[in-house]
Design a protein around this motif. Structure first.
Motif, PDB file in Angstrom:
ATOM      1  N   THR A 182       0.824  -1.203   0.000  1.00  0.00           N
ATOM      2  CA  THR A 182       0.000   0.000   0.000  1.00  0.00           C
ATOM      3  C   THR A 182       0.859   1.254   0.000  1.00  0.00           C
ATOM      4  N   ALA A 183       1.897   1.281   0.829  1.00  0.00           N
ATOM      5  CA  ALA A 183       2.783   2.453   0.896  1.00  0.00           C
ATOM      6  C   ALA A 183       3.499   2.677  -0.427  1.00  0.00           C
ATOM      7  N   LYS A 184       3.909   1.621  -1.079  1.00  0.00           N
ATOM      8  CA  LYS A 184       4.601   1.760  -2.370  1.00  0.00           C
ATOM      9  C   LYS A 184       3.631   2.270  -3.443  1.00  0.00           C
ATOM     10  N   ARG A 185       2.395   1.842  -3.379  1.00  0.00           N
ATOM     11  CA  ARG A 185       1.395   2.334  -4.332  1.00  0.00           C
ATOM     12  C   ARG A 185       1.131   3.822  -4.093  1.00  0.00           C
ATOM     13  N   LEU A 186       1.065   4.233  -2.826  1.00  0.00           N
ATOM     14  CA  LEU A 186       0.914   5.653  -2.500  1.00  0.00           C
ATOM     15  C   LEU A 186       2.109   6.451  -3.019  1.00  0.00           C
ATOM     16  N   GLU A 187       3.276   5.890  -2.920  1.00  0.00           N
ATOM     17  CA  GLU A 187       4.472   6.561  -3.412  1.00  0.00           C
ATOM     18  C   GLU A 187       4.412   6.736  -4.927  1.00  0.00           C
ATOM     19  N   GLU A 188       3.816   5.777  -5.625  1.00  0.00           N
ATOM     20  CA  GLU A 188       3.609   5.941  -7.072  1.00  0.00           C
ATOM     21  C   GLU A 188       2.729   7.157  -7.351  1.00  0.00           C
ATOM     22  N   GLY A 189       1.787   7.434  -6.439  1.00  0.00           N
ATOM     23  CA  GLY A 189       0.919   8.595  -6.578  1.00  0.00           C
ATOM     24  C   GLY A 189       1.511   9.860  -5.978  1.00  0.00           C
ATOM     25  N   LEU A 190       2.789   9.796  -5.544  1.00  0.00           N
ATOM     26  CA  LEU A 190       3.510  10.956  -5.000  1.00  0.00           C
ATOM     27  C   LEU A 190       2.851  11.516  -3.735  1.00  0.00           C
ATOM     28  N   PHE A 191       2.194  10.642  -2.962  1.00  0.00           N
ATOM     29  CA  PHE A 191       1.625  11.078  -1.691  1.00  0.00           C
ATOM     30  C   PHE A 191       2.737  11.561  -0.765  1.00  0.00           C
ATOM     31  N   TYR A 199      -7.782   7.279  -6.938  1.00  0.00           N
ATOM     32  CA  TYR A 199      -7.029   8.525  -6.720  1.00  0.00           C
ATOM     33  C   TYR A 199      -5.761   8.557  -7.570  1.00  0.00           C
ATOM     34  N   VAL A 200      -4.984   7.475  -7.507  1.00  0.00           N
ATOM     35  CA  VAL A 200      -3.674   7.464  -8.177  1.00  0.00           C
ATOM     36  C   VAL A 200      -3.822   7.481  -9.696  1.00  0.00           C
ATOM     37  N   ASP A 201      -4.773   6.722 -10.225  1.00  0.00           N
ATOM     38  CA  ASP A 201      -4.886   6.567 -11.675  1.00  0.00           C
ATOM     39  C   ASP A 201      -5.810   7.583 -12.344  1.00  0.00           C
ATOM     40  N   LYS A 202      -6.722   8.180 -11.567  1.00  0.00           N
ATOM     41  CA  LYS A 202      -7.730   9.037 -12.187  1.00  0.00           C
ATOM     42  C   LYS A 202      -7.702  10.478 -11.695  1.00  0.00           C
ATOM     43  N   VAL A 203      -7.704  10.680 -10.376  1.00  0.00           N
ATOM     44  CA  VAL A 203      -7.799  12.038  -9.840  1.00  0.00           C
ATOM     45  C   VAL A 203      -6.466  12.772  -9.950  1.00  0.00           C
ATOM     46  N   ILE A 204      -5.390  12.142  -9.497  1.00  0.00           N
ATOM     47  CA  ILE A 204      -4.088  12.814  -9.474  1.00  0.00           C
ATOM     48  C   ILE A 204      -3.615  13.249 -10.858  1.00  0.00           C
ATOM     49  N   PRO A 205      -3.768  12.445 -11.907  1.00  0.00           N
ATOM     50  CA  PRO A 205      -3.365  12.925 -13.234  1.00  0.00           C
ATOM     51  C   PRO A 205      -4.101  14.206 -13.662  1.00  0.00           C
ATOM     52  N   ILE A 206      -5.370  14.347 -13.275  1.00  0.00           N
ATOM     53  CA  ILE A 206      -6.115  15.568 -13.595  1.00  0.00           C
ATOM     54  C   ILE A 206      -5.501  16.758 -12.872  1.00  0.00           C
ATOM     55  N   LEU A 207      -5.215  16.585 -11.587  1.00  0.00           N
ATOM     56  CA  LEU A 207      -4.616  17.662 -10.802  1.00  0.00           C
ATOM     57  C   LEU A 207      -3.229  18.024 -11.329  1.00  0.00           C
ATOM     58  N   GLN A 208      -2.463  17.041 -11.739  1.00  0.00           N
ATOM     59  CA  GLN A 208      -1.131  17.315 -12.298  1.00  0.00           C
ATOM     60  C   GLN A 208      -1.227  18.097 -13.601  1.00  0.00           C
ATOM     61  N   GLU A 209      -2.163  17.724 -14.437  1.00  0.00           N
ATOM     62  CA  GLU A 209      -2.339  18.419 -15.716  1.00  0.00           C
ATOM     63  C   GLU A 209      -2.716  19.880 -15.496  1.00  0.00           C
ATOM     64  N   ARG A 210      -3.423  20.155 -14.428  1.00  0.00           N
ATOM     65  CA  ARG A 210      -3.838  21.527 -14.124  1.00  0.00           C
ATOM     66  C   ARG A 210      -2.767  22.304 -13.339  1.00  0.00           C
ATOM     67  N   GLY A 211      -1.692  21.638 -12.942  1.00  0.00           N
ATOM     68  CA  GLY A 211      -0.637  22.304 -12.197  1.00  0.00           C
ATOM     69  C   GLY A 211      -0.905  22.425 -10.707  1.00  0.00           C
ATOM     70  N   SER A 212      -1.879  21.639 -10.198  1.00  0.00           N
ATOM     71  CA  SER A 212      -2.237  21.717  -8.786  1.00  0.00           C
ATOM     72  C   SER A 212      -1.591  20.628  -7.935  1.00  0.00           C
ATOM     73  N   TYR A 213      -0.811  19.762  -8.566  1.00  0.00           N
ATOM     74  CA  TYR A 213      -0.196  18.663  -7.832  1.00  0.00           C
ATOM     75  C   TYR A 213       1.169  18.378  -8.444  1.00  0.00           C
ATOM     76  N   LYS A 214       2.117  18.036  -7.604  1.00  0.00           N
ATOM     77  CA  LYS A 214       3.498  17.823  -8.055  1.00  0.00           C
ATOM     78  C   LYS A 214       3.606  16.659  -9.035  1.00  0.00           C
ATOM     79  N   THR A 215       4.644  16.703  -9.850  1.00  0.00           N
ATOM     80  CA  THR A 215       4.935  15.615 -10.787  1.00  0.00           C
ATOM     81  C   THR A 215       6.149  14.808 -10.351  1.00  0.00           C
ATOM     82  N   GLU A 216       6.799  15.255  -9.268  1.00  0.00           N
ATOM     83  CA  GLU A 216       7.894  14.495  -8.671  1.00  0.00           C
ATOM     84  C   GLU A 216       8.120  15.013  -7.254  1.00  0.00           C
TER      85      GLU A 216
END
Length: 443
Positions: free
Chosen positions: A41-50, A404-421
Motif C-alpha cells: 500500500t505504501a509503495k502504491r501511494l508513493e507511485e501517486g507521490l503522496f 485517486y492514483v490513476d484518475k484524480v491525481i493525473p487531472i490535478l497534475q495536468e492543471r498544475g495543482s499537484y506535483k509531478t515528482e
C-alpha cells in the motif's frame, strides 16, 4: 502564476476506513497484521507521490459490546505503528511515515528515541502524531478508571512535546566526528543534557542517538478545541483540519494560522490537511452505486455504536426512526471535541437516529462523484484557503486508492495543482518546512 500544490496524506486502515470495507469481496482477510500488505500500500501511494503514509492508533482495544464491535474491526487488530513504519521505511524512498503515540501514556524519552530512530532509518521521513488519547479503554490499560479531564491532558501534552523536543536537541548536528586517530567519537561540548522539572515530568538525561536527519521529526496534531488549537499553533507542523463545509473549514484554517504569530511562528510552517472522503466512479450513478453498496454492508447497530462512542452517550435503547432527545447530549466532551460537536449539531437539527447513524462520518466531508468532480472540489477547497491539502481515509483497498492514483491525481497534475515528482529527500523538504536549528548551536 503557479497554483498552490495540494498536499496529500493517506490515513491508513487495513481494508479501508469504511465500516463495511472489510466485507467487500476484494478485501484481504488478515490484512491488519500482514506487513507485506502495508508495504504494498505504501509503495502504491508513493507511485501517486503522496506526501504521507499515516497510521492512527490507540493503545487499547474495546472490551465491551464485542458482539457489535466484531462487525467493524477498526482498532481491534493491527500492528503497532512505529514497528510497522520502520519495516515500511526499508521498502520506500520518498513518502513520509507518520504514526500516533499518546502523550498521556508514553514517556517523553521513549517517544523521542523511537521517532528519532525512525527518522534515521527512513533517512528523514518520520512524523509524530501528538494525541492525548480519547477513550477510556486506553486509560484502563494504564491503571486508570477513565481519562483525566480534557484540559489536564492538553497541559500534559504541551509539556511532553517540549521535553521530547529537548531530547531531540541532545546532540548538535556535527557532534559525532568519528576521529579514529585521536580516539574521539563525539565532541563532548556538543552534548546537551535534558534537565526538566515540570508539573508532569521530571527528567535528567539525554537521547542516546545522534540528531536525526530532519533535526526534529515532523510534528502532527489534530486538536479542535481552544486548548488543542493553541497546542497546534505552538508546536505542530501538520494539523488535521475540521469543518465539513467551506465556511467552517476556512474559519478553522484562519483561526489556527492566525494564532501562530503569538508563538513566534510563520504561518507557512504549518500545513492543514482537511479530512475528505470520496467514492469515485466513472459516472455519478456509478459512484452512488458504489457508495450504497458499501453502506449496505454496515449493520445499523454498528453505526449507532459509533455515535455512542463519539457523543459519549447511550443511544442503543432509542427508536431508530425518531429524533434523538436533546437531553441525550452530554453537557461537554472529554474525548473528541470535533466529533462531539458534529453529532450534537445533527441531533439539534431534529434528524432521526437512523438518519444520523447512516450519514455520520468522523469529521470528514463525504463526496460521491467522478474523478473530474473530485479534482474540481479539491482544487476549489485549497484555492479558497480552506486547507493546504487533504487527509484521505481511503474507503476501501485497492479500489479507492487506485481511483485517486490513476484518475484524480493525473487531472490535478495536468492543471498544475499537484506535483509531478518529489522535490526533496526528507518529509520536511517535500512539505516546504524548515529544518529546526539545534537550540544550543543556534545560541
Amino acid at each position: 502564476m503557479s497554483k498552490k500544490k495540494i498536499v496529500l496524506s493517506c490515513l491508513f486502515q487495513a481494508n479501508g476506513y469504511h465500516k463495511g470495507a472489510w466485507r467487500m469481496p476484494q478485501a484481504q482477510a488478515g490484512a491488519d497484521t500482514d506487513i507485506d500488505y502495508y508495504i504494498r500500500t505504501a509503495k502504491r501511494l508513493e507511485e501517486g507521490l503522496f506526501d504521507l503514509f499515516f497510521i492512527a492508533d490507540t493503545p487499547a482495544t474495546r472490551t465491551e459490546f464485542l458482539d457489535i464491535w466484531t462487525k467493524s474491526p477498526i482498532y481491534q487488530n493491527g500492528l503497532e505503528p512505529i514497528t510497522a513504519l520502520t519495516a515500511i521505511a526499508t521498502h520506500t524512498k520518498h513518502i513520509g511515515l507518520g504514526g500516533t503515540m499518546s502523550t498521556s501514556f508514553f514517556e517523553p524519552f521513549n517517544i523521542a528515541r523511537q521517532f528519532a530512530a525512525l527518522d534515521h532509518i527512513s533517512k528523514g521521513r518520520a512524523a509524530w502524531n501528538v494525541v492525548t488519547s480519547a477513550n477510556d479503554y486506553a486509560a484502563r490499560n494504564f491503571g486508570l478508571d477513565r481519562l483525566p479531564p480534557h484540559a489536564e491532558r492538553y497541559d500534559k501534552a504541551a509539556e511532553c512535546v517540549d521535553v521530547v523536543k529537548s531530547y531531540w536537541d541532545t546532540w548538535e548536528d556535527d557532534a559525532f566526528v568519528f576521529d579514529k586517530e585521536n580516539a574521539i567519537q563525539f565532541d563532548p561540548t556538543k552534548f546537551h543534557p535534558v534537565d526538566h522539572q515540570g508539573k508532569f515530568f521530571k527528567v535528567f538525561g539525554g537521547l542516546n542517538v545522534a540528531r536525526s536527519p530532519q533535526g526534529h521529526p515532523v510534528v502532527i496534531q489534530a486538536g479542535a478545541s481552544d486548548a488543542g488549537k493553541d497546542l497546534a499553533a505552538r508546536t505542530a507542523e501538520i494539523v488535521f483540519g475540521t469543518g465539513s463545509g467551506m465556511d467552517a473549514a476556512k474559519k478553522f484554517y484562519d483561526d489556527l494560522k492566525g494564532r501562530m504569530s503569538r508563538f513566534g511562528r510563520s504561518s507557512d510552517q504549518l500545513k492543514i490537511l482537511s479530512g475528505f472522503d470520496a467514492v469515485i466512479g466513472d459516472t455519478q450513478k456509478d459512484a452512488e452505486d458504489k457508495y450504497h453498496y458499501m453502506q449496505s454492508l454496515v449493520p445499523i447497530e454498528l453505526s449507532v455504536m459509533y455515535l455512542c462512542m463519539d457523543l459519549e452517550a447511550k443511544l442503543l435503547d432509542l427508536p431508530l426512526d425518531e429524533p434523538v432527545p436533546l437531553d441525550r447530549i452530554p453537557s461537554s466532551s472529554n474525548h473528541h471535541t470535533v466529533y462531539f460537536n458534529q453529532i450534537s449539531s445533527l441531533i439539534q437539527e431534529g434528524k432521526t437516529l437512523r438518519e444520523i447513524a447512516t450519514t455520520y462520518r468522523r469529521g470528514n466531508r463525504v463526496m460521491r462523484g467522478t474523478a473530474k468532480q473530485v479534482a474540481d472540489f479539491m482544487e476549489q477547497w485549497v484555492e479558497a484557503g480552506c486547507g493546504d491539502g487533504f487527509m484521505l481515509p481511503m474507503s476501501d483497498y485497492p479500489g479507492n486508492l487506485d481511483d485517486y492514483v490513476d484518475k484524480v491525481i493525473p487531472i490535478l497534475q495536468e492543471r498544475g495543482s499537484y506535483k509531478t515528482e518529489y522535490s526533496g529527500a526528507t518529509l520536511r523538504e517535500n512539505l516546504g518546512l524548515d529544518r529546526p536549528a539545534n537550540r544550543y548551536a543556534a545560541g
